[in-house]
Motif scaffolding. Structure first.
Motif, short mmCIF file in Angstrom:
data_model
loop_
_atom_site.label_atom_id
_atom_site.label_comp_id
_atom_site.label_asym_id
_atom_site.label_seq_id
_atom_site.Cartn_x
_atom_site.Cartn_y
_atom_site.Cartn_z
N GLY A 193 2.32 -18.63 12.88
CA GLY A 193 3.10 -17.83 11.77
C GLY A 193 2.30 -16.74 11.06
N ALA A 194 1.17 -17.52 10.31
CA ALA A 194 0.32 -17.42 10.24
C ALA A 194 -0.75 -15.71 11.10
CB ALA A 194 -1.30 -17.93 9.27
N LEU A 195 -0.81 -15.87 11.79
CA LEU A 195 -1.22 -15.12 12.18
C LEU A 195 -0.26 -13.67 12.27
CD1 LEU A 195 -4.08 -14.52 14.67
CD2 LEU A 195 -2.66 -14.39 16.40
N VAL A 196 0.80 -13.86 12.81
CA VAL A 196 1.58 -12.86 13.22
C VAL A 196 2.35 -12.23 11.67
CG1 VAL A 196 3.84 -11.86 13.72
CG2 VAL A 196 2.56 -13.23 14.60
N LEU A 197 2.31 -13.48 10.32
CA LEU A 197 2.89 -12.86 9.42
C LEU A 197 1.92 -11.96 8.23
CD1 LEU A 197 5.38 -15.18 8.87
CD2 LEU A 197 5.83 -12.49 9.62
N GLY A 198 0.42 -13.06 9.21
CA GLY A 198 -0.65 -12.96 7.66
C GLY A 198 -1.42 -11.56 8.55
N LEU A 199 -2.38 -11.41 9.48
CA LEU A 199 -2.64 -10.91 10.08
C LEU A 199 -2.24 -8.92 10.68
CD1 LEU A 199 -5.66 -10.35 10.81
CD2 LEU A 199 -5.61 -11.09 12.98
N PHE A 200 -0.96 -9.12 11.15
CA PHE A 200 -0.31 -7.81 11.51
C PHE A 200 1.18 -7.82 11.09
CE2 PHE A 200 -2.89 -9.66 15.26
CZ PHE A 200 -3.79 -8.81 15.76
N ARG A 201 1.21 -8.73 9.61
CA ARG A 201 2.71 -7.89 9.27
C ARG A 201 2.95 -6.06 8.70
NH1 ARG A 201 -1.20 -9.82 5.20
NH2 ARG A 201 -1.20 -8.03 3.26
N ARG A 202 1.73 -5.58 9.07
CA ARG A 202 1.90 -3.86 8.71
C ARG A 202 2.28 -3.19 9.80
NH1 ARG A 202 -3.61 -3.02 5.55
NH2 ARG A 202 -3.16 -3.79 4.43
N ASP A 203 2.33 -4.75 11.90
CA ASP A 203 3.20 -4.22 12.76
C ASP A 203 4.92 -4.20 12.67
OD1 ASP A 203 0.82 -3.08 13.29
OD2 ASP A 203 0.49 -4.70 14.64
N LEU A 204 4.87 -5.25 11.89
CA LEU A 204 6.25 -5.70 11.91
C LEU A 204 7.37 -4.52 10.65
CD1 LEU A 204 5.12 -9.33 11.17
CD2 LEU A 204 6.51 -8.09 13.71
N THR A 205 8.28 -4.16 11.17
CA THR A 205 9.32 -4.27 10.21
C THR A 205 9.46 -5.23 9.09
OG1 THR A 205 11.94 -4.83 11.76
CG2 THR A 205 10.34 -3.05 11.94
N ARG A 206 10.43 -4.70 7.97
CA ARG A 206 10.72 -5.84 6.76
C ARG A 206 11.76 -7.31 7.35
NH1 ARG A 206 10.50 -5.33 1.76
NH2 ARG A 206 12.66 -6.76 0.31
N ARG A 207 12.71 -6.23 8.73
CA ARG A 207 13.68 -7.41 8.95
C ARG A 207 13.01 -7.93 9.22
NH1 ARG A 207 18.97 -5.32 11.89
NH2 ARG A 207 19.31 -4.41 9.38
N ALA A 208 11.79 -7.91 10.59
CA ALA A 208 11.18 -8.71 11.54
C ALA A 208 10.04 -9.81 10.57
CB ALA A 208 10.65 -8.36 12.35
N ARG A 209 9.71 -9.48 9.86
CA ARG A 209 9.05 -10.86 8.72
C ARG A 209 9.97 -10.94 7.91
NH1 ARG A 209 6.22 -5.91 6.82
NH2 ARG A 209 7.42 -5.17 5.29
N TRP A 210 11.21 -10.79 7.38
CA TRP A 210 11.94 -12.05 7.53
C TRP A 210 12.75 -13.07 7.88
CZ3 TRP A 210 11.88 -13.95 2.44
CH2 TRP A 210 11.35 -12.96 1.19
N ALA A 211 12.87 -12.69 9.30
CA ALA A 211 13.39 -13.16 10.47
C ALA A 211 12.00 -13.56 10.90
CB ALA A 211 13.95 -12.54 11.14
N LEU A 212 11.02 -13.69 11.24
CA LEU A 212 9.98 -14.41 11.37
C LEU A 212 9.49 -15.73 10.03
CD1 LEU A 212 7.94 -12.51 13.33
CD2 LEU A 212 9.22 -14.20 14.08
N LEU A 213 9.97 -15.05 9.26
CA LEU A 213 9.59 -16.04 7.75
C LEU A 213 10.46 -17.06 8.05
CD1 LEU A 213 8.19 -17.49 6.05
CD2 LEU A 213 9.08 -15.67 4.42
#
Length: 545
Positions: A213-233
């Motif tokens: 989670g830290a890698l994706v939401l921290g380092l690559f968060r700009r590659d995710l849509t807002r919905r994807a970020r909240w879903a993963l979180l």
């Protein structure tokens, strides 16, 4: 060493989406991805070892269980790697989902296996194979998820800055292999001793979901849509909540599972350096049951029948002033030896110091073994029996009693090998005898007669006999998942001495409480009728059990 970035050669196709928009410099981002590779590899290997260890403990036969887990998992990793190609275009989101699911499945796998074994393993029928089926399912699922990690991590590291394929693969696998080394060492030396199997698996799942989670939401968060970020979180937080709740309930879960397996009279449940020791009953007039790694080793109704049959025929065949007991850390074989007049010294060689400690101090067990460890004639050595025999003095004992676990248990096969019996023969004085517990004659005759063939190859002549027991409901052999059985419960023994003439089965003037000369003679004939000829001897390099 991980080599510094090497640019792709001229003319190489650009990345599908161009460089990733990172909140840190590309060099730092690349290091963080490789650090995540390291952590994920460590977690993956812990899941693998945890499945192997738990399957060996719950089901038995560690060689078979290791082979099943490793082969299924490696096969599934290949399938998962192929399937990950479809997620390359959404590598960050796909990797986040995979790590979340992997943390949940891997972290909860130990509890699920134990639950199925404890609450359904004794139902019989199709339920008897429940632990095996679930083991294969977890191996397949975890392998699929681990296999999908590497292609997605390769895509993410290339998204930071495109690199030639050879250099990227070398860096990725270097981090992966070093992480596997750390995970492989952490499992036996840190997780098992300090957290145990259940909490250790849950802790590993927690590390896994946090790292992913830290890698994706921290380092690559700009590659995710807002919905994807909240879903993963939210998904990660739910998994963390499940793992935390399970960790908080581990103690209650273990107690409930033990009661389901052993009954409600459990007094002591201790994981020693060698095995799990469980004592049930033994106080307030209740019979004592001793379980070693889930197998009923001492049954309250039958322990005297077993130990009298093991000890007294061997002691009745001649001199018995010096007795060696290999195994027998519960002190019960020593109790029977000490009842005989003329015994001057009893040496016990037991691998598990924790079992010896319980046999010395637990009120229920000391009452049953007659406080045998308090007798000054008893001397105890904590050691592996095979290693101890290699340095033992020659011709030092009149009787050797091998009170060892079932020969079908993988860790015990060396204690039923031709080499082991050759060393045992060396420590016997002229006219000395060896008695061996060789498993069940009724349910596993091939194993029993393989022990006989191995003794013969080591220069012994043996006389077989068996005694019937009363307790049932727990498998007497190596397979803990066999479920309850209605077959007759028996123990098979071989009384042997060096040479070509087998010793006679006799009790002499001594009269045990549960065995008569007529019964011993009949039991010898009954065992002999099951004879299987032509079996090869078992050796250290070619076990036959």
């Amino acid at each position: 060493m991980i080599e510094p970035h090497a640019p792709a050669p001229p003319g190489a196709p650009p990345s599908w989406a161009g460089p990733a928009r990172l909140p840190v410099r590309p060099g730092t981002g690349r290091f963080l991805v490789l650090a995540c590779v390291f952590v994920c590899a460590a977690c993956g290997l812990v899941y693998e070892l945890e499945l192997v260890a738990f399957a060996s403990y719950l089901i038995g036969d560690s060689v078979t269980q290791s082979s099943v887990v490793l082969s299924v998992m490696v096969f599934a990793m290949g399938i998962g790697s192929l399937g990950a190609k479809r997620l390359r275009w959404h590598a960050a989101a796909g990797f986040g989902v995979i790590e979340t699911v992997l943390a949940l499945v891997g972290g909860c796998s130990a509890m699920a296996l134990y639950a199925v074994f404890a609450w359904t393993g004794g139902w019989g029928g199709m339920w008897a194979d429940g632990p095996r089926c679930l083991l294969v399912a977890f191996s397949l699922a975890i392998g699929l998820l681990i296999g999908a990690e590497v292609p997605l991590l390769m895509e993410l590291i290339q998204r930071i800055r495109h690199q030639d394929a050879g250099g990227a693969v070398a860096d990725l696998f270097a981090a992966d292999y070093v992480g596997a080394l750390v995970g492989g060492l952490a499992f036996p030396f840190l997780l098992l001793p300090f957290l145990g199997q259940l909490t250790g698996a849950l802790f590993t799942g927690t590390v896994n979901v946090v790292a992913g989670g830290a890698l994706v939401l921290g380092l690559f968060r700009r590659d995710l849509t807002r919905r994807a970020r909240w879903a993963l979180l939210l998904g990660g937080l739910v998994v963390l909540g499940v793992l935390a709740a399970a960790a908080a309930l581990v103690g209650d879960f273990e107690r409930a599972a033990r009661h389901a397996v052993y009954g409600k009279d459990v007094r002591v449940a201790e994981q020693t350096d060698v095995q799990e020791v469980v004592l049930a009953g033994g106080t307030d007039g209740r019979p004592l049951d001793l379980f070693l790694d889930g197998r009923l080793r001492v049954g309250g109704r039958d322990e005297r029948r077993y130990h009298e049959a093991l000890v007294h025929p061997a002691l009745s065949g001649g001199a018995h002033a010096r007795v060696l007991i290999l195994g027998g850390g519960d002190g019960l074989a020593a109790r029977e030896v000490l009842r005989r007049p003329g015994v001057r010294r009893v040496d016990i060689v037991e691998l598990d110091a924790g079992l010896v400690r319980l046999a010395r101090h637990d009120p229920g067990l000391t009452a049953v073994n007659g406080h045998s460890y308090d007798d000054p004639r008893v001397h105890t050595t904590t050691s592996d029996a095979l290693g101890w025999l290699r340095g033992a003095p020659t011709a030092a004992y009149d009787v050797v009693i091998a009170d060892l676990p079932d020969p079908g248990i993988t860790a015990s096969t060396k204690l039923y090998s031709q080499e082991f019996y050759g060393l045992t023969r060396r420590v016997l004085a002229p006219g000395g005898r060896l008695v061996v517990h060789a498993g069940s004659v009724t349910t596993r005759p091939r194993c029993f007669w393989t022990v006989a063939a191995t003794l013969r190859a080591a220069g012994f002549a043996g006389s077989p006999y068996r005694v019937l027991g009363h307790d049932s409901g727990f498998p007497a052999g190596p397979d803990r998942s066999a479920g309850r059985s209605s077959a007759p419960h028996d123990w098979g023994f071989l009384l042997a001495r060096p040479g070509r003439t087998p010793p006679s089965l006799r009790l002499g003037p001594w009269h045990p409480r549960t065995l008569t000369q007529a019964e011993l003679t009949a039991d010898g004939r009954a065992a002999g009728r099951t004879r299987i000829g032509g079996l090869p001897a078992s050796t250290l390099v070619h076990p036959r059990y």
